[in-house]
Scaffold this motif. Structure first.
Motif, PDB file in Angstrom:
ATOM      1  N   GLU A  76      80.012  77.190  -0.607  1.00  0.00           N
ATOM      2  CA  GLU A  76      80.389  76.602   0.684  1.00  0.00           C
ATOM      3  C   GLU A  76      79.707  75.253   0.907  1.00  0.00           C
ATOM      4  N   LYS A  77      78.434  75.180   0.556  1.00  0.00           N
ATOM      5  CA  LYS A  77      77.666  73.950   0.780  1.00  0.00           C
ATOM      6  C   LYS A  77      78.194  72.797  -0.067  1.00  0.00           C
ATOM      7  N   THR A  78      78.716  73.111  -1.246  1.00  0.00           N
ATOM      8  CA  THR A  78      79.196  72.073  -2.167  1.00  0.00           C
ATOM      9  C   THR A  78      80.721  71.954  -2.167  1.00  0.00           C
ATOM     10  N   ASP A  79      81.380  72.814  -1.356  1.00  0.00           N
ATOM     11  CA  ASP A  79      82.845  72.833  -1.307  1.00  0.00           C
ATOM     12  C   ASP A  79      83.410  72.947  -2.723  1.00  0.00           C
ATOM     13  N   SER A  80      82.912  73.930  -3.459  1.00  0.00           N
ATOM     14  CA  SER A  80      83.316  74.113  -4.855  1.00  0.00           C
ATOM     15  C   SER A  80      83.657  75.567  -5.128  1.00  0.00           C
ATOM     16  N   GLN A  81      84.132  75.837  -6.332  1.00  0.00           N
ATOM     17  CA  GLN A  81      84.433  77.187  -6.774  1.00  0.00           C
ATOM     18  C   GLN A  81      84.034  77.329  -8.241  1.00  0.00           C
ATOM     19  N   ALA A  82      84.107  78.536  -8.750  1.00  0.00           N
ATOM     20  CA  ALA A  82      83.624  78.808 -10.107  1.00  0.00           C
ATOM     21  C   ALA A  82      84.246  77.895 -11.149  1.00  0.00           C
ATOM     22  N   SER A  83      85.508  77.618 -11.014  1.00  0.00           N
ATOM     23  CA  SER A  83      86.210  76.806 -12.019  1.00  0.00           C
ATOM     24  C   SER A  83      85.745  75.349 -12.076  1.00  0.00           C
ATOM     25  N   ASP A  84      84.945  74.930 -11.099  1.00  0.00           N
ATOM     26  CA  ASP A  84      84.448  73.546 -11.083  1.00  0.00           C
ATOM     27  C   ASP A  84      83.239  73.346 -11.997  1.00  0.00           C
ATOM     28  N   TYR A  85      82.726  74.429 -12.588  1.00  0.00           N
ATOM     29  CA  TYR A  85      81.490  74.345 -13.365  1.00  0.00           C
ATOM     30  C   TYR A  85      81.742  74.637 -14.846  1.00  0.00           C
ATOM     31  N   ASP A  86      80.924  73.996 -15.665  1.00  0.00           N
ATOM     32  CA  ASP A  86      81.019  74.201 -17.115  1.00  0.00           C
ATOM     33  C   ASP A  86      80.156  75.369 -17.571  1.00  0.00           C
ATOM     34  N   TYR A  87      79.033  75.584 -16.857  1.00  0.00           N
ATOM     35  CA  TYR A  87      78.107  76.660 -17.209  1.00  0.00           C
ATOM     36  C   TYR A  87      77.604  77.346 -15.945  1.00  0.00           C
ATOM     37  N   ALA A  88      77.232  78.611 -16.098  1.00  0.00           N
ATOM     38  CA  ALA A  88      76.641  79.371 -14.998  1.00  0.00           C
ATOM     39  C   ALA A  88      75.535  80.253 -15.554  1.00  0.00           C
ATOM     40  N   CYS A  89      74.502  80.453 -14.749  1.00  0.00           N
ATOM     41  CA  CYS A  89      73.356  81.275 -15.173  1.00  0.00           C
ATOM     42  C   CYS A  89      72.823  82.033 -13.970  1.00  0.00           C
ATOM     43  N   PHE A  90      72.513  83.304 -14.170  1.00  0.00           N
ATOM     44  CA  PHE A  90      72.017  84.161 -13.096  1.00  0.00           C
ATOM     45  C   PHE A  90      70.780  84.926 -13.565  1.00  0.00           C
ATOM     46  N   HIS A  91      70.057  85.473 -12.580  1.00  0.00           N
ATOM     47  CA  HIS A  91      68.922  86.319 -12.967  1.00  0.00           C
ATOM     48  C   HIS A  91      69.450  87.506 -13.765  1.00  0.00           C
ATOM     49  N   GLN A  92      68.659  87.943 -14.738  1.00  0.00           N
ATOM     50  CA  GLN A  92      69.118  88.966 -15.666  1.00  0.00           C
ATOM     51  C   GLN A  92      68.065  90.054 -15.891  1.00  0.00           C
ATOM     52  N   PRO A  93      67.918  90.972 -14.908  1.00  0.00           N
ATOM     53  CA  PRO A  93      67.002  92.095 -15.123  1.00  0.00           C
ATOM     54  C   PRO A  93      67.482  92.970 -16.270  1.00  0.00           C
ATOM     55  N   ASN A  94      68.773  92.909 -16.513  1.00  0.00           N
ATOM     56  CA  ASN A  94      69.429  93.522 -17.662  1.00  0.00           C
ATOM     57  C   ASN A  94      70.744  92.770 -17.845  1.00  0.00           C
ATOM     58  N   GLY A  95      71.415  93.006 -18.936  1.00  0.00           N
ATOM     59  CA  GLY A  95      72.676  92.308 -19.150  1.00  0.00           C
ATOM     60  C   GLY A  95      73.793  92.788 -18.239  1.00  0.00           C
ATOM     61  N   LYS A  96      73.745  94.055 -17.847  1.00  0.00           N
ATOM     62  CA  LYS A  96      74.805  94.657 -17.036  1.00  0.00           C
ATOM     63  C   LYS A  96      74.919  93.976 -15.675  1.00  0.00           C
ATOM     64  N   PHE A  97      73.797  93.795 -14.982  1.00  0.00           N
ATOM     65  CA  PHE A  97      73.815  93.152 -13.660  1.00  0.00           C
ATOM     66  C   PHE A  97      74.326  91.720 -13.767  1.00  0.00           C
TER      67      PHE A  97
END
Length: 345
Positions: A219-240
């Protein structure tokens, strides 16, 4: 333009496979690997701790930044496994990299997002011209009680980021956070191992915070997932990680590069910093990156970044993340227990 001037990663070379741990406790290794999406994890040797990991990562970050360390005005080390209860890790790092004494330094603790909190703090100091460069590190030698589910994932590693305005290799275009008092994971003073809320750690903890921070960032950037080349999230395990990425609309081509947990485990405060460093190792000028960390207790920090031409000049000046991870030696449970101090005299 405020952003990343230099970055560096470090992961201990020792590894233990999930099946080796499962053999000791009589668990099904195939079910564990499939359920957690973790195959093996890193293990710190007897002479490695959060301080040594942080120092190595910081030196690699400086090698890429190509700056005088005396220009660093702040050092923040985020971790939940600082070697001292009362004695900062940040001062050890500052001294080791030959930073000036005329700086502010602090240890940060917010479960697994303390490293990204340090990046935000450094951004504020740099943007306000209070300092020229800030050094933010996320590193851990995480704990898991013998026989607990955490023992299959809790690992060691970290990454360091130098934040500044000059010769930025990736501009941090936006940041925001989402925080509540959700006690899904905790460790009291003096206790060796943390406690966790089992499935409660997923909902309403991890997913509520990661998804909320991500949606705020969209919302803050007025963007959506398709606007990005890469994404990274916290990974306590691969499933989450995989579930969060898919819920937000990211594709495997976008999120796979940042997922390291299957091969090194959950490095806690080092998880998102390491995932981001692995992305920066291959990203091209103009690429856009979407990042969301998570720390139990609970909160998430979100960032959007845009890679600049400087990346081409700097990324080969220090070992790359995959190169570091590929250097590994396997140990059995007895050696692992010795290195992790699980054997009490």
């Amino acid at each position: 333009m405020v952003g990343i001037v230099g970055y560096g990663a470090y992961v201990p070379s020792y590894r233990i496979k999930v099946e080796e741990i499962a053999k000791v406790w009589g668990d099904d290794p195939v079910a564990l690997s499939n359920g957690l999406v973790v195959n093996e994890k890193s293990v710190p040797s007897a002479d490695e701790d959060t301080a040594t990991i942080a120092v190595t990562a910081a030196r690699y970050a400086l090698a890429r930044a190509q700056i005088d360390p005396k220009k660093i005005g702040a050092v923040y080390v985020g971790s939940e496994s600082h070697p001292y209860a009362v004695k900062p890790t940040a001062t050890i790092v500052a001294e080791a990299v030959c930073a000036t004494p005329d700086l502010t330094a602090a240890d940060l603790e917010f479960a697994c997002k303390a490293g990204t909190a340090g990046i935000q703090m450094s951004m504020g100091l740099v943007e306000s011209d209070m300092i020229e460069y800030g050094l933010a590190i996320g590193a851990d030698t995480s704990q898991g009680a013998p026989g607990d589910a955490l023992e299959y994932t809790a690992s060691a590693g970290g990454a360091a980021y130098i934040i500044g305005k000059k010769d930025v290799l990736a501009e941090i275009t936006t940041t925001c956070s989402f925080t509540t008092d959700t006690p899904d994971f905790y460790r009291r003073e003096g206790e060796d191992y943390p406690s966790h809320g089992g499935r409660f750690t997923g909902e309403p903890a991890y997913f509520k915070h990661v998804l909320s921070a991500a949606k705020n960032l969209f919302e803050k950037t007025d963007s959506q997932a398709s606007d990005y080349d890469y994404a990274c999230f916290h990974q306590p395990n691969g499933k989450f990680y995989l579930r969060a990425a898919k819920k937000l609309g990211f594709t495997p081509e976008q999120y796979s590069r940042g997922l390291l947990t299957p091969n090194i485990g959950n490095t806690y405060s080092g998880a998102v910093p390491l995932g981001l460093s692995n992305i920066l190792d291959v990203a091209e000028p103009g690429d856009k990156i979407f990042v969301v960390s998570y720390g139990s207790g609970a909160g998430s920090d979100g960032f959007t970044l845009e890679v600049t031409d400087e990346i081409l000049k700097k990324r080969d000046l220090a070992p790359k993340t995959e190169e570091i991870i590929s250097n590994k030696t396997y140990v059995d449970y007895a050696v692992y227990a010795k290195f992790k101090g699980k054997i009490k005299m």
